[in-house]
Enzyme design. Structure first.
Site, mmCIF file in Angstrom:
data_model
loop_
_atom_site.group_PDB
_atom_site.id
_atom_site.type_symbol
_atom_site.label_atom_id
_atom_site.label_comp_id
_atom_site.label_asym_id
_atom_site.label_seq_id
_atom_site.Cartn_x
_atom_site.Cartn_y
_atom_site.Cartn_z
ATOM 1 N N GLU A 159 117.558 33.039 10.333
ATOM 2 C CA GLU A 159 117.376 31.810 11.103
ATOM 3 C C GLU A 159 116.035 31.920 11.806
ATOM 4 O O GLU A 159 115.691 32.982 12.344
ATOM 5 C CB GLU A 159 118.511 31.681 12.123
ATOM 6 N N HIS A 186 123.877 36.433 10.025
ATOM 7 C CA HIS A 186 122.437 36.168 9.975
ATOM 8 C C HIS A 186 121.732 36.841 11.154
ATOM 9 O O HIS A 186 122.373 37.278 12.096
ATOM 10 C CB HIS A 186 122.133 34.659 9.951
ATOM 11 N N HIS A 242 118.633 36.549 18.313
ATOM 12 C CA HIS A 242 120.015 37.043 18.261
ATOM 13 C C HIS A 242 120.369 37.546 16.875
ATOM 14 O O HIS A 242 119.693 37.235 15.892
ATOM 15 C CB HIS A 242 121.026 35.963 18.694
HETATM 16 CO CO CO Z 1 122.116 31.817 14.946
#
Ligand code: CO
Length: 139
Positions: free
Chosen positions: A134, A86, A14
């Protein structure tokens, strides 16, 4: 291509965008792009509320702070319209990736578990071309 990377990447799981108003942000993605947007998910332990925008090949996570002292709230203070927060890449084994990243002098921060139970950590943006990345374990 490096055959032995510190953090072998799978998919883009994502992109995450910090927003000041989750309801307005969800409507923007629904109305402007015709995207399917999830119901809001409350994450009180992270002082945020999120929705997921579904796309064919990935998702967008929209995050709204629910506590004015959180780091996400500080991000919104610096970026009042919201902004990219992020990106999240998957890897087969988060523990091995974190060890190898540390060995490569990449700062591993926030090692833990996602709200859906997947192991994760973040790479410090100063070690990753200015982007918070991430790293989440593949399903
Ligand atoms: Co995330």
């Amino acid at each position: 291509m490096n055959k032995n990377p510190a953090i072998p990447a799978g998919d883009l799981d994502h992109l995450s965008i910090a927003v000041p108003d989750l309801k307005a942000a969800a409507e923007f993605y629904r109305d402007t792009f015709g995207c399917e947007v999830s119901d809001p998910i409350d994450l009180p332990e992270r002082n945020m509320r999120i929705v997921y925008v579904t796309l064919a090949n990935t998702k967008i996570e929209l995050m709204e702070p629910t506590d004015s002292s959180s780091t996400l709230a500080k991000f919104i203070e610096r970026n009042p319209d919201g902004g990219l927060h992020h990106i999240c890449l998957t890897t087969p084994d988060v523990d091995i990736a974190a060890e190898q990243a540390t060995a490569e002098k990449l700062r591993v921060i926030g090692k833990g578990t996602s709200h859906h139970g997947r192991a994760l950590f973040f790479l410090h943006p100063k070690d990753a071309l200015g982007t918070l990345i991430e790293i989440e374990e593949e399903n």
